[in-house]
Motif scaffolding. Structure first.
Motif, short mmCIF file in Angstrom:
data_model
loop_
_atom_site.label_atom_id
_atom_site.label_comp_id
_atom_site.label_asym_id
_atom_site.label_seq_id
_atom_site.Cartn_x
_atom_site.Cartn_y
_atom_site.Cartn_z
N LYS A 154 0.62 -1.33 0.02
CA LYS A 154 0.30 0.47 0.06
C LYS A 154 0.59 1.22 0.01
CE LYS A 154 -3.53 -2.94 0.46
NZ LYS A 154 -4.56 -2.84 -0.39
N LEU A 155 2.20 1.55 -0.68
CA LEU A 155 2.81 2.35 -0.72
C LEU A 155 2.51 3.49 -2.08
CD1 LEU A 155 6.52 0.67 -0.09
CD2 LEU A 155 5.11 1.51 1.39
N SER A 156 2.49 4.78 -1.95
CA SER A 156 1.82 5.80 -2.73
C SER A 156 3.33 6.49 -3.36
CB SER A 156 1.28 6.39 -1.70
OG SER A 156 1.47 7.73 -1.10
N ILE A 157 4.32 5.86 -2.89
CA ILE A 157 5.73 6.21 -3.77
C ILE A 157 5.23 6.17 -5.68
CG2 ILE A 157 7.90 5.69 -4.54
CD1 ILE A 157 7.72 3.63 -1.95
N PRO A 158 5.23 7.42 -6.21
CA PRO A 158 5.62 7.54 -7.39
C PRO A 158 6.30 6.37 -8.40
CG PRO A 158 6.47 9.65 -6.07
CD PRO A 158 5.86 8.77 -5.89
N VAL A 159 5.61 6.04 -9.61
CA VAL A 159 6.20 5.76 -9.78
C VAL A 159 6.39 5.48 -11.38
CG1 VAL A 159 6.51 2.78 -11.19
CG2 VAL A 159 5.47 3.23 -8.46
N ILE A 160 7.79 5.54 -12.08
CA ILE A 160 7.45 5.88 -14.44
C ILE A 160 7.95 4.21 -14.29
CG2 ILE A 160 8.81 7.06 -15.48
CD1 ILE A 160 9.01 9.31 -13.74
N VAL A 161 7.14 4.33 -15.25
CA VAL A 161 7.89 2.93 -15.86
C VAL A 161 8.49 3.30 -16.96
CG1 VAL A 161 6.98 1.19 -17.19
CG2 VAL A 161 5.65 1.95 -15.10
N LEU A 162 9.39 2.37 -17.56
CA LEU A 162 10.15 2.32 -18.32
C LEU A 162 10.29 1.08 -19.37
CD1 LEU A 162 13.54 4.09 -16.59
CD2 LEU A 162 11.39 4.99 -17.99
N SER A 163 9.51 1.32 -20.30
CA SER A 163 10.20 -0.13 -21.40
C SER A 163 10.11 -0.23 -22.53
CB SER A 163 8.35 -1.02 -20.76
OG SER A 163 8.44 -1.85 -21.71
N ALA A 164 10.53 -0.78 -23.45
CA ALA A 164 10.32 -0.70 -25.34
C ALA A 164 8.85 -1.59 -25.18
CB ALA A 164 11.11 -2.10 -25.52
N LYS A 165 8.76 -1.64 -24.69
CA LYS A 165 6.81 -1.73 -24.66
C LYS A 165 5.93 -0.63 -24.79
CE LYS A 165 6.63 -6.68 -22.39
NZ LYS A 165 5.75 -7.22 -21.02
N GLY A 166 5.78 -0.38 -25.97
CA GLY A 166 4.92 1.08 -26.04
C GLY A 166 3.76 1.25 -26.96
N SER A 167 2.65 -0.03 -26.96
CA SER A 167 1.55 -0.12 -27.06
C SER A 167 0.70 0.53 -26.10
CB SER A 167 1.17 -2.06 -27.52
OG SER A 167 1.17 -2.46 -26.11
N LEU A 168 -0.40 1.31 -26.75
CA LEU A 168 -1.87 2.33 -26.05
C LEU A 168 -2.33 0.79 -24.86
CD1 LEU A 168 -3.49 4.05 -25.10
CD2 LEU A 168 -5.16 3.36 -27.16
N LYS A 169 -2.27 -0.55 -25.12
CA LYS A 169 -3.02 -1.75 -24.69
C LYS A 169 -2.13 -1.37 -23.28
CE LYS A 169 -4.29 -6.76 -24.09
NZ LYS A 169 -4.40 -7.57 -24.64
N ASP A 170 -0.34 -1.81 -23.43
CA ASP A 170 0.83 -1.83 -22.60
C ASP A 170 0.31 -0.41 -21.30
OD1 ASP A 170 1.59 -4.19 -23.10
OD2 ASP A 170 2.96 -3.65 -24.93
N ARG A 171 0.72 0.64 -22.54
CA ARG A 171 0.82 1.91 -21.78
C ARG A 171 -0.19 1.63 -20.16
NH1 ARG A 171 2.11 4.11 -26.76
NH2 ARG A 171 0.04 5.40 -26.69
N VAL A 172 -1.84 1.89 -20.76
CA VAL A 172 -2.98 2.34 -19.72
C VAL A 172 -3.07 1.11 -19.56
CG1 VAL A 172 -5.60 1.91 -20.39
CG2 VAL A 172 -3.74 2.84 -22.07
N GLY A 173 -3.10 0.31 -19.17
CA GLY A 173 -3.05 -1.02 -18.44
C GLY A 173 -1.62 -0.54 -17.23
N LEU A 174 -0.84 -0.27 -17.49
CA LEU A 174 0.89 0.06 -16.40
C LEU A 174 -0.30 1.28 -15.84
CD1 LEU A 174 2.57 -1.42 -15.85
CD2 LEU A 174 1.58 -1.98 -17.87
N LEU A 175 -1.32 1.97 -16.23
CA LEU A 175 -1.56 2.97 -15.61
C LEU A 175 -2.43 2.39 -14.28
CD1 LEU A 175 -1.08 5.34 -18.62
CD2 LEU A 175 0.55 5.54 -17.02
N LEU A 176 -3.26 2.40 -15.59
CA LEU A 176 -4.63 1.72 -14.87
C LEU A 176 -3.63 0.74 -13.45
CD1 LEU A 176 -7.32 0.09 -17.06
CD2 LEU A 176 -6.57 3.16 -15.68
N GLU A 177 -3.07 -0.45 -13.54
CA GLU A 177 -2.34 -1.01 -12.44
C GLU A 177 -1.94 0.02 -11.27
OE1 GLU A 177 -0.51 -4.45 -14.02
OE2 GLU A 177 -2.00 -4.92 -15.38
N GLY A 178 -1.25 1.64 -11.42
CA GLY A 178 -0.51 1.94 -10.49
C GLY A 178 0.69 2.78 -10.37
N ALA A 179 0.76 2.57 -12.05
CA ALA A 179 1.93 3.86 -12.34
C ALA A 179 1.02 4.56 -12.63
CB ALA A 179 2.55 3.27 -13.80
N ASP A 180 2.81 6.32 -11.93
CA ASP A 180 2.12 7.30 -12.61
C ASP A 180 2.40 8.21 -13.47
OD1 ASP A 180 1.14 8.20 -10.04
OD2 ASP A 180 3.13 6.84 -9.69
#
Length: 263
Positions: free
Chosen positions: A103-129
């Motif tokens: 339950k940590l609120s530390i901001p997270v920036i994901v860095l990845s070569a997976k650049g599809s819209l589905k990947d980006r939206v999915g990670l943001l919904l899962e808690g990435a900032d």
């Protein structure tokens, strides 16, 4: 991980020249922000470290999800740069651990070569900032880090006292649940995740005596079998860390035959 680099992707061949770039000095606070880099590619990890240092941050490196999890249990960070393709524990699993288990609120920036819209939206919904696609430009990383810290309100110790939803104080001890920080006489005490959870339980109800069984079940979320010395060891470690800063004062009292409470 090099597997996270797409086929034909231009490698970071300008790495050496980037190491000599001029920093833009985006970090303006008196207390430098601590940023955890979780990236198994040594070159990219080193590049990110250099970018952060050039911009006034204090980076710490992890090369696997498992190593990052251990570091998160031992220290506090203002932001995490997270790769996805990691050995030991994937970036997605680590993000789930950060958000859902700890339950940590530390901001997270994901860095990845997976650049599809589905990947980006999915990670943001899962808690990435935020989400940055590889390959990236150094200035782009620095700008995103600055923006996310500003947007998420990553606070220093003084800010926590004003912004935290709740602060628990006992004598010279102060515990900040949201920031997961412990201050004793204006000095930060570094506790492991389980040590922090035990101290938080005790200070939330300073007059309540917690049995070893009760502490174990609430902190470790499992059954207590009576012979485990885990709780005693963690309480002892908390006492030692507090006594190192304030040796003349005792904060945790043993109630013989029952358990522990704040003294």
């Amino acid at each position: 991980m090099t597997a996270d680099r797409q086929p034909g992707e231009k490698p970071y061949k300008e790495f050496d020249s980037l190491l000599g770039m001029e920093g833009t000095a985006m970090q303006t606070d008196d207390r430098k922000k601590r940023i955890l880099i979780v990236e198994d590619d040594a070159d990219i990890n080193r590049l990110l470290k250099t970018i952060l240092q050039k911009n006034g941050y204090v980076p710490e490196q992890a090369f696997s999800g498992t190593e990052a999890r251990l570091l998160l249990g031992a220290g506090m960070y203002d932001l995490i740069l997270l790769d996805l393709m990691l050995p030991g524990m994937t970036g997605e699993d680590l993000l789930e651990y950060i958000r859902n288990e700890k339950k940590l609120s530390i901001p997270v920036i994901v860095l990845s070569a997976k650049g599809s819209l589905k990947d980006r939206v999915g990670l943001l919904l899962e808690g990435a900032d935020d989400y940055l696609t590889k390959p990236f430009e150094p200035e782009e990383v620095a700008a995103h880090v600055c923006a996310v810290l500003r947007r998420c309100g990553a606070a220093d110790t003084e800010d926590v006292q004003e912004k935290a939803a709740q602060v628990y104080a006992h004598k010279s001890l102060a515990v900040y649940p949201e920031a997961r920080r412990v201050m004793l006489k204006d000095r930060e005490i570094s506790l492991t995740a389980h040590e922090f959870d035990i101290l938080l339980l005790l200070i939330q109800n300073p007059d309540k005596v917690y049995s070893r069984e009760n502490l174990y079940e609430q902190v470790w979320k499992g059954g207590y079998y009576g012979e485990d010395n885990t709780v005693n060891v963690h309480v002892s470690n908390i006492r030692k860390k507090l006594a190192k800063e304030e040796p003349e004062e005792e904060y945790i009292q043993t109630v013989w035959g029952i358990g522990f409470k704040m003294k």
